[in-house]
Design an enzyme around this catalytic site. Structure first.
Site, PDB file in Angstrom:
ATOM      1  N   HIS A 154       1.536  -0.934  -0.207  1.00  0.00           N
ATOM      2  CA  HIS A 154      -0.035   0.404  -0.321  1.00  0.00           C
ATOM      3  C   HIS A 154       0.882   1.053  -0.580  1.00  0.00           C
ATOM      4  O   HIS A 154       0.681   2.659   0.447  1.00  0.00           O
ATOM      5  CB  HIS A 154      -0.948   0.221   1.359  1.00  0.00           C
ATOM      6  N   SER A 180      14.784  22.353 -14.739  1.00  0.00           N
ATOM      7  CA  SER A 180      13.690  22.770 -15.491  1.00  0.00           C
ATOM      8  C   SER A 180      14.239  24.736 -15.627  1.00  0.00           C
ATOM      9  O   SER A 180      14.979  24.902 -15.203  1.00  0.00           O
ATOM     10  CB  SER A 180      12.689  23.426 -14.173  1.00  0.00           C
ATOM     11  N   LYS A 240      15.266  22.230 -10.031  1.00  0.00           N
ATOM     12  CA  LYS A 240      14.882  21.074 -10.534  1.00  0.00           C
ATOM     13  C   LYS A 240      15.599  20.202 -11.076  1.00  0.00           C
ATOM     14  O   LYS A 240      16.494  20.750 -12.178  1.00  0.00           O
ATOM     15  CB  LYS A 240      13.490  21.154 -10.980  1.00  0.00           C
ATOM     16  N   GLU A 265       9.522   9.480 -15.799  1.00  0.00           N
ATOM     17  CA  GLU A 265       7.907   9.274 -16.821  1.00  0.00           C
ATOM     18  C   GLU A 265       7.273   9.055 -18.295  1.00  0.00           C
ATOM     19  O   GLU A 265       6.483   9.040 -18.184  1.00  0.00           O
ATOM     20  CB  GLU A 265       8.318  11.377 -16.261  1.00  0.00           C
TER      21      GLU A 265
END
Ligand code: ARG
Length: 463
Positions: A161, A282, A288, A295
């Site tokens: 979980h 970024s 970042k 992704e």
């Protein structure tokens, strides 16, 4: 030849050329040119067989086979002028052959149809992709094995979980993916075995009156045997669907792993550092470092599974044998294959480059009462408690630690004894995460010793 001319391949029955819109919807050359090499290999095998069977002369076969090689080099060299009016790769190649060798070109299509031709080309193409997927998966598994070997005894939290469950080893987590990808690999292998039959010689749908040697063309093209039923040979695309099904499952596995890498590389987890080579910055937030490759791999399942659904839907309800609907089979498979290979390569690169943050993994491994099960097991083993009672006692100890704001090993012996007086100092041995993982010696368990056995077994299997 101009667009207005009747088609030179079937022009006998047609007075006028097709409407421009008809030509646009009908043509597949824009994408099926990717099967040029397979088409030429199929035609060369067919020509050689026609001559061996005395259906065309040896000289004609030789001329045809050489002409086809010239065309292949024209295509590979980017000098071939593909024509939409000629509809597809099969007619483009044949028309060019006519230009190069003249009359013998017209004999190539004896005892053959574009229906068995396209089925053959496409099988050859998909077979190559199955091989590429197998190679890509082997490379990925090897990269995972290196990670597993290095971190066979590094501890990290295991989750259910996405909540801390029990400590596991980094190596064990990596080896879980080795198992998954090995099943993907075997799915591609299985699919390859079933698809490796030759449709060539099935002709349009019914076979042919020419005395073809289908065994000979099958062998020349690396097939195990000819397809046994001509209707089936030209009209099923289950080989492509099996490829897409295997690709979908593989992409699903890649997507899960990619998701873990996205989570693990976040500032909140810091379990791994992905290399700059597979990350981006970024344009606005200087701090970042984004896991873009992960992704995108996570997202690839969308188009790959989409292709599977699309082709299944195209094939559903089609009467035997060939229908033009089947021309819609290729783009889906091309796209899915391209993206699967890209995802496999990117994942292999990322896994090879990434570094696990051992201290962060270890700190997280002990947090969240991850050794509560070890404590319960100790109560059973050492104090002889029934497991249900031990579960209850452990629950009370967890509640006590939670109230105090500490982890289980930080409770003092007297605090523990307030809950269960029989507990002794020895309990602290099992509360350490290293002891916890080392004790999971059951077959398939996370103990470093077991992980190393698995790494050794897979290293040997992969050669
Ligand atoms: N371009 C066609 C395809 O991809 C080749 C087969 C055409 N056959 C036919 N009977 N029109 O399916």
């Amino acid at each position: 030849m101009t667009d207005k001319d009747a088609n030179q391949m079937w022009g006998g029955r047609f007075a006028e050329g097709p409407d421009a819109i008809m030509e646009a919807i009908n043509a597949s050359i824009g994408f099926d040119k990717r099967m040029a090499a397979q088409d030429i290999a199929g035609s060369r095998a067919h020509a050689a067989m026609l001559a061996a069977q005395g259906i065309i002369s040896d000289t004609d076969a030789q001329t045809i086979r050489e002409g086809l090689l010239t065309i292949l080099s024209e295509i590979e060299g980017g000098q071939f002028a593909f024509s939409t009016a000629l509809e597809d790769i099969h007619m483009n190649v044949e028309a060019r052959l006519k230009e190069i060798v003249g009359e013998p070109a017209g004999r190539l299509h004896t005892g053959r149809s574009r229906n068995d031709q396209v089925a053959t080309d496409f099988r050859l193409w998909v077979r190559d992709q199955a091989d590429a997927a197998i190679g890509g998966l082997e490379a990925l598994m090897k990269a995972l094995l290196l990670q597993a070997e290095a971190g066979a005894d590094w501890v990290m939290p295991g989750f259910t979980h996405l909540q801390t469950a029990q400590p596991v080893t980094w190596g064990h987590h990596m080896m879980a993916y080795v198992e998954m990808f090995s099943r993907d690999l075997s799915r591609f292998r299985d699919a390859r075995v079933r698809m490796n039959e030759s449709p060539l010689g099935a002709a349009a749908l019914a076979g042919t009156s020419f005395p073809l040697d289908r065994q000979m063309t099958a062998e020349a093209l690396g097939f195990d045997r000819p397809c046994a039923n001509s209707l089936d040979a030209v009209s099923d695309r289950d080989f492509a669907l099996e490829f897409l099904a295997a690709a979908s499952i593989c992409a699903m596995h890649l997507s899960r792993f990619a998701e873990e890498l996205v989570i693990w590389s976040s500032a909140q987890f810091r379990f791994v550092v992905l290399s700059d080579r597979f990350s981006t910055g970024s344009s606005i937030m200087p701090q970042k470092k984004n896991p873009d490759a992960a992704e995108l791999i996570r997202a690839k399942i969308g188009r790959i599974f989409g292709a599977n659904v699309a082709l299944m839907t195209v094939m559903k309800g089609l009467p035997l044998a060939y229908s033009k609907d089947m021309q819609e089979d290729k783009e889906q498979v091309f796209d899915a294959a391209d993206n699967l290979m890209l995802a496999l390569a990117a994942m292999t690169g990322m896994v090879g480059d990434m570094s696990a943050n051992k201290p962060a993994l270890e700190a997280a491994a002990g947090a969240g009462f991850s050794t509560a099960t070890d404590l319960a097991d100790w109560l059973v083993r050492v104090l002889g408690m029934p497991f249900r009672d031990a579960h209850h006692v452990t629950g009370s100890l967890v509640a006590k630690a939670e109230a105090k704001g500490c982890d289980l090993p930080e409770l003092s012996l007297s605090e523990m004894q307030e809950v269960e007086p029989q507990i002794t100092e020895a309990v602290y041995d099992v509360l350490g995460v290293h002891n916890s993982v080392a004790s999971r010696m059951s077959y398939g368990g996370t103990a470093p010793e077991r992980v190393r056995e698995q790494v050794a077994a897979w290293t040997q299997k992969l050669g």
